[in-house]
Design a protein around this motif. Structure first.
Motif, PDB file in Angstrom:
ATOM      1  N   SER A 123      22.634   5.456  -5.810  1.00 43.63           N
ATOM      2  CA  SER A 123      21.922   5.014  -4.611  1.00 43.63           C
ATOM      3  C   SER A 123      20.559   4.421  -4.930  1.00 43.63           C
ATOM      4  O   SER A 123      19.980   3.707  -4.111  1.00 43.63           O
ATOM      5  N   GLY A 124      20.018   4.742  -6.103  1.00 41.13           N
ATOM      6  CA  GLY A 124      18.694   4.272  -6.476  1.00 41.13           C
ATOM      7  C   GLY A 124      17.639   5.339  -6.248  1.00 41.13           C
ATOM      8  O   GLY A 124      17.852   6.308  -5.507  1.00 41.13           O
ATOM      9  N   THR A 125      16.502   5.168  -6.911  1.00 41.65           N
ATOM     10  CA  THR A 125      15.387   6.103  -6.742  1.00 41.65           C
ATOM     11  C   THR A 125      15.029   6.228  -5.275  1.00 41.65           C
ATOM     12  O   THR A 125      14.979   5.228  -4.549  1.00 41.65           O
ATOM     13  N   MET A 126      14.792   7.454  -4.834  1.00 44.12           N
ATOM     14  CA  MET A 126      14.416   7.669  -3.435  1.00 44.12           C
ATOM     15  C   MET A 126      13.427   8.816  -3.337  1.00 44.12           C
ATOM     16  O   MET A 126      13.188   9.539  -4.300  1.00 44.12           O
ATOM     17  N   ASN A 127      12.838   8.954  -2.174  1.00 33.97           N
ATOM     18  CA  ASN A 127      11.893  10.039  -1.930  1.00 33.97           C
ATOM     19  C   ASN A 127      12.640  11.332  -1.642  1.00 33.97           C
ATOM     20  O   ASN A 127      13.808  11.332  -1.220  1.00 33.97           O
ATOM     21  N   GLY A 128      11.957  12.432  -1.851  1.00 34.93           N
ATOM     22  CA  GLY A 128      12.531  13.736  -1.548  1.00 34.93           C
ATOM     23  C   GLY A 128      11.448  14.764  -1.340  1.00 34.93           C
ATOM     24  O   GLY A 128      10.286  14.560  -1.712  1.00 34.93           O
ATOM     25  N   ALA A 129      11.817  15.883  -0.739  1.00 33.99           N
ATOM     26  CA  ALA A 129      10.882  16.982  -0.498  1.00 33.99           C
ATOM     27  C   ALA A 129      11.386  18.239  -1.193  1.00 33.99           C
ATOM     28  O   ALA A 129      12.550  18.620  -1.036  1.00 33.99           O
ATOM     29  N   ILE A 130      10.520  18.855  -1.986  1.00 32.18           N
ATOM     30  CA  ILE A 130      10.781  20.185  -2.534  1.00 32.18           C
ATOM     31  C   ILE A 130      10.135  21.159  -1.558  1.00 32.18           C
ATOM     32  O   ILE A 130       8.916  21.131  -1.359  1.00 32.18           O
ATOM     33  N   CYS A 131      10.935  22.012  -0.942  1.00 33.90           N
ATOM     34  CA  CYS A 131      10.407  22.807   0.171  1.00 33.90           C
ATOM     35  C   CYS A 131      11.150  24.141   0.293  1.00 33.90           C
ATOM     36  O   CYS A 131      12.232  24.324  -0.263  1.00 33.90           O
ATOM     37  N   ASP A 132      10.554  25.064   1.040  1.00 30.35           N
ATOM     38  CA  ASP A 132      11.124  26.400   1.214  1.00 30.35           C
ATOM     39  C   ASP A 132      12.137  26.469   2.346  1.00 30.35           C
ATOM     40  O   ASP A 132      12.908  27.420   2.426  1.00 30.35           O
ATOM     41  N   ARG A 133      12.102  25.456   3.233  1.00 26.90           N
ATOM     42  CA  ARG A 133      13.087  25.380   4.321  1.00 26.90           C
ATOM     43  C   ARG A 133      13.634  23.961   4.378  1.00 26.90           C
ATOM     44  O   ARG A 133      12.864  22.997   4.295  1.00 26.90           O
ATOM     45  N   PRO A 134      14.939  23.789   4.535  1.00 25.79           N
ATOM     46  CA  PRO A 134      15.499  22.440   4.544  1.00 25.79           C
ATOM     47  C   PRO A 134      15.044  21.600   5.740  1.00 25.79           C
ATOM     48  O   PRO A 134      15.167  20.375   5.706  1.00 25.79           O
ATOM     49  N   ASP A 135      14.524  22.258   6.796  1.00 31.64           N
ATOM     50  CA  ASP A 135      14.059  21.517   7.965  1.00 31.64           C
ATOM     51  C   ASP A 135      12.532  21.421   8.016  1.00 31.64           C
ATOM     52  O   ASP A 135      11.951  21.093   9.056  1.00 31.64           O
ATOM     53  N   GLU A 136      11.869  21.692   6.902  1.00 32.33           N
ATOM     54  CA  GLU A 136      10.401  21.698   6.883  1.00 32.33           C
ATOM     55  C   GLU A 136       9.817  20.308   7.153  1.00 32.33           C
ATOM     56  O   GLU A 136       8.765  20.156   7.772  1.00 32.33           O
ATOM     57  N   PHE A 137      10.503  19.267   6.660  1.00 34.98           N
ATOM     58  CA  PHE A 137      10.070  17.888   6.876  1.00 34.98           C
ATOM     59  C   PHE A 137      11.202  17.099   7.511  1.00 34.98           C
ATOM     60  O   PHE A 137      12.377  17.331   7.208  1.00 34.98           O
ATOM     61  N   SER A 138      10.861  16.159   8.371  1.00 32.85           N
ATOM     62  CA  SER A 138      11.879  15.266   8.921  1.00 32.85           C
ATOM     63  C   SER A 138      12.213  14.201   7.886  1.00 32.85           C
ATOM     64  O   SER A 138      11.414  13.913   6.974  1.00 32.85           O
ATOM     65  N   LEU A 139      13.376  13.601   8.016  1.00 32.93           N
ATOM     66  CA  LEU A 139      13.754  12.536   7.088  1.00 32.93           C
ATOM     67  C   LEU A 139      12.804  11.349   7.207  1.00 32.93           C
ATOM     68  O   LEU A 139      12.532  10.652   6.219  1.00 32.93           O
ATOM     69  N   ASP A 140      12.270  11.110   8.413  1.00 32.00           N
ATOM     70  CA  ASP A 140      11.308  10.021   8.593  1.00 32.00           C
ATOM     71  C   ASP A 140      10.036  10.282   7.792  1.00 32.00           C
ATOM     72  O   ASP A 140       9.467   9.355   7.208  1.00 32.00           O
TER      73      ASP A 140
END
Length: 359
Positions: A123-140
């Motif tokens: 898919s190519g390099t993309m952004n991501g979040a390392i977090c304690d809850r999967p809903d901590e950040f929105s995809l936006d």
């Protein structure tokens, strides 16, 4: 404690927490290097990025501070399959998890790094979040992340001098865009007094130093964002002073000559990338860490020629200039912990300075 990686495409990877507490959004990239994880962590070129190690076991020889490529960790986060909690090496000072905690860097272990790497490769390099809850950040929120002014964060704040142990034969003005320490060490080993300069240093200041050579270091981010450095090199490229560039420095020198750069799908990061010398036909194994390329078809063949190309994908890996004593490469000839196949490029730079002195 559970920790998650959430990619901007919605993929979620569940693993275990390691390193410091906290969450971070960054660009997610992978490296295929089997060793030198400490050099990877401390490489300023990774500023704003979280690194995935494709090699499944990391940390087995611990942390050895004298092997660091800068004074601190520069990655935003660290992702591995398995961590060695009991490292074994006579030089070991502490373990990887403790080091990450001390430096405030969150990590994630125990996920399927093979599946993650395949996702990034396809898919190519993309952004991501390392977090304690999967809903901590929105995809936006994750998609909106951009690496801002990384060179300003990693460059030296003031001129610093790295001196050789013996006689000084050459003075080198080094633009520090996020230098790996071993670049300066390799030049110092060759009797160079290296003047590390802030990335925004102007041409007049460089000329005041009266250097025997000019060096453009590696560094993070989009090369086109370095407008001041590009304008400076438009002046210095015609000075007649020998010039060498590595990685980001390679790209900035190319942009100063009017060539173009663009982002690669997932970049080149690892210690086993084959490049071909187009003058000799010889192939070398190289260490690489970059997400951008100089577009081969943008190189003006009246003033420059391709020096090296990547054997895997044909992208440009080096440029030699025809009308001046200057060349640059996309890979890292100073590689720590290796390979050392292309260290001779530093000797070529020394030869250019010697030839200039003879004239």
């Amino acid at each position: 404690m559970k920790r998650y990686l959430v990619l901007e495409n919605g993929n979620v990877y569940e693993g275990e927490a390691m390193g410091a507490c906290g969450s971070v959004i960054s660009e997610i990239v992978f490296t295929t290097a089997m060793t030198a994880y400490l050099e990877t962590l401390t490489d300023p070129s990774y500023k704003g990025q979280a690194v995935v190690q494709t090699f499944p076991l990391i940390g087995n020889y611990g942390i050895i501070t004298s092997d660091m490529e800068s004074s601190k960790i520069n990655v935003s986060g660290y992702i591995v399959r398995e961590v060695c909690d009991l490292p074994s090496n006579f030089r070991c000072e502490t373990d990887l998890d403790t080091f990450l905690k001390e430096q405030g860097i969150p990590g994630l272990k125990g996920i399927d790094t093979r599946a993650l790497t395949k996702c990034l490769r396809e898919s190519g390099t993309m952004n991501g979040a390392i977090c304690d809850r999967p809903d901590e950040f929105s995809l936006d929120e994750i998609k909106a992340y951009k690496i801002k002014d990384p060179v300003e964060e990693v460059t030296t704040p003031e001129e610093t001098i790295v001196s050789p142990e013996g006689e000084v034969k050459f003075k080198v003005a080094m633009f520090d865009f996020g230098i790996k320490s071993n670049i300066a060490r390799e030049l110092a080993k060759r009797s160079c007094e290296v003047h590390l300069l802030p990335a925004d240093t102007g041409a007049a200041k460089v000329m005041e130093l009266a250097p025997d050579g000019i060096f453009l270091s590696n560094g993070p981010g989009d090369p086109e964002d370095n407008t001041k450095a590009i304008e400076t090199m438009k002046v210095l490229k015609d000075s007649g002073i020998p010039i060498m560039g590595i990685c980001l420095g390679h790209q900035i020198l190319a942009l100063a000559h009017g060539f173009k750069t663009s982002k690669l799908k997932y970049g080149h990061r690892g210690a086993n990338h084959p490049v071909k010398n187009l003058e000799t036909g010889r192939v070398y194994i190289t260490s690489q860490n970059h997400g951008y390329q100089v577009e081969s078809n943008s190189i003006d063949t009246n003033i420059a020629k391709e020096y090296f190309v990547n054997v895997n994908d044909g992208t440009n890996e080096g440029i030699k200039y025809l009308d001046k004593p200057a060349y640059s490469v996309q890979f890292h000839p100073e590689a720590c912990g290796g390979p050392k196949d292309t260290e001779f490029l530093f000797d070529n730079f020394i030869s250019m300075m010697e030839n200039k002195e003879e004239k």
